[in-house]
Design an enzyme around this catalytic site. Sequence first.
Site: not given
Ligand SMILES: Cc1cc2nc3c(=O)[nH]c(=O)nc-3n(C[C@H](O)[C@H](O)[C@H](O)COP(=O)(O)OP(=O)(O)OC[C@H]3O[C@@H](n4cnc5c(N)ncnc54)[C@H](O)[C@@H]3O)c2cc1C
Length: 462
Positions: A443, A179, A48, A51, A183, A438, A43
């Site tokens: 609205e 999306y 997010c 973006k 986007e 308004h 994110c």
């Molecule tokens: C281009 C794009 C736009 C998006 N826009 C939106 C939006 O507008 N609104 C919205 O709500 N969501 C959006 N999302 C989705 C959102 O980013 C994800 O749903 C969210 O980040 C998920 O969070 P998470 O904690 O599950 O995983 P992540 O945020 O992906 O975090 C996982 C982390 O784990 C780390 N990792 C992985 N494996 C290991 C390991 N073995 N050891 C140590 N670290 C590790 C990774 O490096 C990463 O930093 C978007 C996604 C993308 C790709």
Amino acid sequence: MAEFDVDLFVIGGGSGGVRAARIAAGHGARVMIAEEYRMGGTCVIRGCVPKKLFVIGSHIRDEIEDAAGFGWTIPPVSFDWATMVANKDKEIARLEGIYTTNVEKAGAKVAKARAVLEDAHTLRLSTGERVTAKCILVATGSRPYHGREIPGIEHVISSDEAFHLPELPKRVVIQGGGYIALEFACIFAGFGSDVTVVYRGENVLRGFDEDVRAHARAEMEKRGITILTGCTLDKVDRHGKDCTAHLSNGSSLAADKVMFAIGRHPNIANLGLEKLGVAINPKNLGIKVDGWSKTSVDNIYAIGDVTHRVNLTPVAIREGHAFADTVFGKKPVQVDHATIPTAVFAQPEIGTVGLTETEARAQFSHVDIYKADFRPIKSTMSGRDTRILMKLVVDGLTDRVLGCHIVGDSAAEIIQAVAIAVKMKATKADFDATVALHPTAAEELVTMRTPTARHVREAAAE
Ligand SMILES: Cc1cc2nc3c(=O)[nH]c(=O)nc-3n(C[C@H](O)[C@H](O)[C@H](O)COP(=O)(O)OP(=O)(O)OC[C@H]3O[C@@H](n4cnc5c(N)ncnc54)[C@H](O)[C@@H]3O)c2cc1C
């Protein structure tokens, strides 16, 4: 001496992992969190936030174009992609620092390393360190998925690389209809690129309300984005800096960049999950969890994109918080995944909450539709050819508003507030009883008096 080095080990410093680590530490747990790339996760680093910064930047072109109708004469303007990317990078680095500091302030230890499971209580870090933990939370997120191997796939970029392009591509071909694809199509088009979207299905935005899909597509086409449906990209050739994208319909497109945004897969590979017997959900390839985010192994939990439930930042955060409250705070909480508002930050923006018309008609015998399609006040002076769509899906028997769908400026901001009403099971009468504000576009949501369509399932009509 304690039996384990820590009470909780979190793998992944993204939205969900960071929230879980902070809340668990706040409940008194000894917490360690490992992040292999950059704190903040998808994110903050490549989702997010960057973006939205690109979206905001790309909208400025509209403001400049619309200004003339309001009497402004704007001198010739120019746009510098490199400046915008550099300023975005500065902001992302600032946020990354805040994420790390907040976790540490909460009392958790941050390991800048990759972590894998050695057994159900032992983690091996890429630094060589071994850590034992009473409880483990897998929050490793997801990564772009390019689908089947096509010739030239190595020339294709994903959203990850799109945030770091050295220059604005003049011609972009994007495969995907979800999306992220749309986007980025609107971001590039807003900055002046010539954009073609290629999608294998009948129409883009699968899963969204049919009226939203049709309206959004038409609006994007009006803005000069070419949308080719019913075909796929089968091969990419590269000649120097140029690419040729070959389509399944026999045609080809010249491009500076070819991007795929056709889906994301949970990050489950090489974590050591298989040997521990952590079950994978065969339907979505995410880690299988119960309502408490517990996996098939008793002390191992999983949240966020790696479970592939609802892949959105606020959902990952909520799941992380609920996990920490349940396991370390003596406050059992389950996340309610129903009625989650969502947005597409395309141009125009889309905001949606609740059931689509199709979903409502499948679940309810009587469904009333209220729909308005109108010109925004701004375009009466700017001359821009654009229209707003607002739609309410209502249970014809109980009057409850089941869904709300908006395409137009500020749709995401509006839908966040409407989502409260829909979550509270507000009725259409409640909407009608609310005095309009308004002049706004929103609205319309409280002034649509007569249904534009009324659906009664035959068996129910008898
Ligand atoms: C281009 C794009 C736009 C998006 N826009 C939106 C939006 O507008 N609104 C919205 O709500 N969501 C959006 N999302 C989705 C959102 O980013 C994800 O749903 C969210 O980040 C998920 O969070 P998470 O904690 O599950 O995983 P992540 O945020 O992906 O975090 C996982 C982390 O784990 C780390 N990792 C992985 N494996 C290991 C390991 N073995 N050891 C140590 N670290 C590790 C990774 O490096 C990463 O930093 C978007 C996604 C993308 C790709």
